[in-house]
Motif scaffolding. Structure first.
Motif, PDB file in Angstrom:
ATOM      1  N   ARG A 108     -29.376   4.947  19.257  1.00  0.00           N
ATOM      2  CA  ARG A 108     -28.934   5.143  17.860  1.00  0.00           C
ATOM      3  C   ARG A 108     -30.136   5.336  16.941  1.00  0.00           C
ATOM      4  NH1 ARG A 108     -25.325   0.838  19.206  1.00  0.00           N
ATOM      5  NH2 ARG A 108     -26.579  -0.579  17.940  1.00  0.00           N
ATOM      6  N   LYS A 109     -31.200   4.564  17.177  1.00  0.00           N
ATOM      7  CA  LYS A 109     -32.395   4.703  16.345  1.00  0.00           C
ATOM      8  C   LYS A 109     -33.041   6.074  16.552  1.00  0.00           C
ATOM      9  CE  LYS A 109     -36.862   2.858  15.155  1.00  0.00           C
ATOM     10  NZ  LYS A 109     -37.916   1.880  15.444  1.00  0.00           N
ATOM     11  N   ALA A 110     -33.108   6.544  17.801  1.00  0.00           N
ATOM     12  CA  ALA A 110     -33.702   7.854  18.079  1.00  0.00           C
ATOM     13  C   ALA A 110     -32.918   8.942  17.356  1.00  0.00           C
ATOM     14  CB  ALA A 110     -33.720   8.113  19.582  1.00  0.00           C
ATOM     15  N   HIS A 111     -31.600   8.836  17.343  1.00  0.00           N
ATOM     16  CA  HIS A 111     -30.764   9.822  16.647  1.00  0.00           C
ATOM     17  C   HIS A 111     -31.019   9.770  15.142  1.00  0.00           C
ATOM     18  CE1 HIS A 111     -27.108  11.805  15.158  1.00  0.00           C
ATOM     19  NE2 HIS A 111     -27.168  12.470  16.297  1.00  0.00           N
ATOM     20  N   ARG A 112     -31.102   8.569  14.580  1.00  0.00           N
ATOM     21  CA  ARG A 112     -31.371   8.417  13.133  1.00  0.00           C
ATOM     22  C   ARG A 112     -32.737   8.987  12.765  1.00  0.00           C
ATOM     23  NH1 ARG A 112     -29.780   3.106  13.784  1.00  0.00           N
ATOM     24  NH2 ARG A 112     -31.936   2.453  13.538  1.00  0.00           N
ATOM     25  N   VAL A 113     -33.745   8.722  13.592  1.00  0.00           N
ATOM     26  CA  VAL A 113     -35.106   9.202  13.313  1.00  0.00           C
ATOM     27  C   VAL A 113     -35.134  10.728  13.296  1.00  0.00           C
ATOM     28  CG1 VAL A 113     -37.420   9.372  14.335  1.00  0.00           C
ATOM     29  CG2 VAL A 113     -36.302   7.157  14.132  1.00  0.00           C
ATOM     30  N   TYR A 114     -34.499  11.346  14.279  1.00  0.00           N
ATOM     31  CA  TYR A 114     -34.488  12.812  14.337  1.00  0.00           C
ATOM     32  C   TYR A 114     -33.697  13.399  13.171  1.00  0.00           C
ATOM     33  CZ  TYR A 114     -34.389  17.471  16.453  1.00  0.00           C
ATOM     34  OH  TYR A 114     -34.545  18.807  16.696  1.00  0.00           O
ATOM     35  N   ALA A 115     -32.583  12.756  12.813  1.00  0.00           N
ATOM     36  CA  ALA A 115     -31.797  13.212  11.661  1.00  0.00           C
ATOM     37  C   ALA A 115     -32.623  13.123  10.380  1.00  0.00           C
ATOM     38  CB  ALA A 115     -30.521  12.394  11.538  1.00  0.00           C
ATOM     39  N   ALA A 116     -33.399  12.066  10.243  1.00  0.00           N
ATOM     40  CA  ALA A 116     -34.257  11.911   9.062  1.00  0.00           C
ATOM     41  C   ALA A 116     -35.342  12.997   9.019  1.00  0.00           C
ATOM     42  CB  ALA A 116     -34.882  10.528   9.040  1.00  0.00           C
ATOM     43  N   ARG A 117     -35.881  13.361  10.172  1.00  0.00           N
ATOM     44  CA  ARG A 117     -36.907  14.400  10.220  1.00  0.00           C
ATOM     45  C   ARG A 117     -36.327  15.758   9.826  1.00  0.00           C
ATOM     46  NH1 ARG A 117     -39.612  12.374  15.890  1.00  0.00           N
ATOM     47  NH2 ARG A 117     -40.677  10.583  14.972  1.00  0.00           N
ATOM     48  N   ILE A 118     -35.099  16.029  10.266  1.00  0.00           N
ATOM     49  CA  ILE A 118     -34.455  17.284   9.910  1.00  0.00           C
ATOM     50  C   ILE A 118     -34.156  17.313   8.427  1.00  0.00           C
ATOM     51  CG2 ILE A 118     -32.352  18.640  10.202  1.00  0.00           C
ATOM     52  CD1 ILE A 118     -32.374  17.784  13.144  1.00  0.00           C
ATOM     53  N   THR A 119     -33.655  16.213   7.888  1.00  0.00           N
ATOM     54  CA  THR A 119     -33.353  16.122   6.456  1.00  0.00           C
ATOM     55  C   THR A 119     -34.610  16.327   5.626  1.00  0.00           C
ATOM     56  OG1 THR A 119     -31.516  14.624   6.909  1.00  0.00           O
ATOM     57  CG2 THR A 119     -32.358  14.666   4.647  1.00  0.00           C
ATOM     58  N   ALA A 120     -35.712  15.717   6.053  1.00  0.00           N
ATOM     59  CA  ALA A 120     -36.974  15.882   5.323  1.00  0.00           C
ATOM     60  C   ALA A 120     -37.458  17.334   5.375  1.00  0.00           C
ATOM     61  CB  ALA A 120     -38.035  14.954   5.907  1.00  0.00           C
ATOM     62  N   ALA A 121     -37.221  18.007   6.486  1.00  0.00           N
ATOM     63  CA  ALA A 121     -37.646  19.407   6.617  1.00  0.00           C
ATOM     64  C   ALA A 121     -36.787  20.333   5.781  1.00  0.00           C
ATOM     65  CB  ALA A 121     -37.588  19.835   8.084  1.00  0.00           C
ATOM     66  N   GLU A 122     -35.550  19.938   5.493  1.00  0.00           N
ATOM     67  CA  GLU A 122     -34.653  20.774   4.688  1.00  0.00           C
ATOM     68  C   GLU A 122     -35.037  20.771   3.219  1.00  0.00           C
ATOM     69  OE1 GLU A 122     -30.514  20.359   7.209  1.00  0.00           O
ATOM     70  OE2 GLU A 122     -30.912  18.952   5.594  1.00  0.00           O
ATOM     71  N   ARG A 123     -35.651  19.711   2.783  1.00  0.00           N
ATOM     72  CA  ARG A 123     -36.041  19.625   1.364  1.00  0.00           C
ATOM     73  C   ARG A 123     -37.185  20.582   1.071  1.00  0.00           C
ATOM     74  NH1 ARG A 123     -36.261  13.346   1.768  1.00  0.00           N
ATOM     75  NH2 ARG A 123     -34.044  12.915   1.872  1.00  0.00           N
ATOM     76  N   PRO A 124     -37.129  21.259  -0.060  1.00  0.00           N
ATOM     77  CA  PRO A 124     -38.208  22.209  -0.386  1.00  0.00           C
ATOM     78  C   PRO A 124     -39.507  21.552  -0.746  1.00  0.00           C
ATOM     79  CG  PRO A 124     -36.453  22.312  -2.046  1.00  0.00           C
ATOM     80  CD  PRO A 124     -36.079  21.291  -1.022  1.00  0.00           C
TER      81      PRO A 124
END
Length: 101
Positions: free
Chosen positions: A85-101
């Protein structure tokens, strides 16, 4: 001056390639259940050792990162272990951070 061809439209801009680290637990899961595009991207990734675990540094368009996250959604379920679950959250956070301009 040449007349403009009105039938031609510019091609839509494709997603630029992003370099993100995919946690090893997700990479191992996606190597078996991911679709062909995700598995091909995983095969071209570079393994980064970190302490006891590892990450896979992959270069891919944002859409492919999102697809990989969606295909690993089983690891975010309550039946998954805490590390998954933590690995999934970490990757989701990285994708979210990359989406921000």
């Amino acid at each position: 001056m040449l007349p403009a061809d009105l039938g031609e439209q510019p091609a839509p801009a494709s997603d630029p390639d992003l370099v993100l680290d995919l946690p090893g637990l997700l990479a191992d899961h996606l190597a078996t259940v991911g679709d062909e595009a995700v598995r091909r991207t995983l095969a071209s990734g570079r393994t980064i050792r970190r302490g006891q675990g590892h990450s896979l540094r992959i270069t891919a368009p944002l859409e492919l990162h999102r697809a990989a996250l969606q295909q690993s959604a089983a690891l975010a379920a309550d039946t998954a272990g805490p590390a998954e679950r933590k690995a999934h959250r970490v990757y989701a956070a990285r994708i979210t951070a990359a989406e921000r301009p």
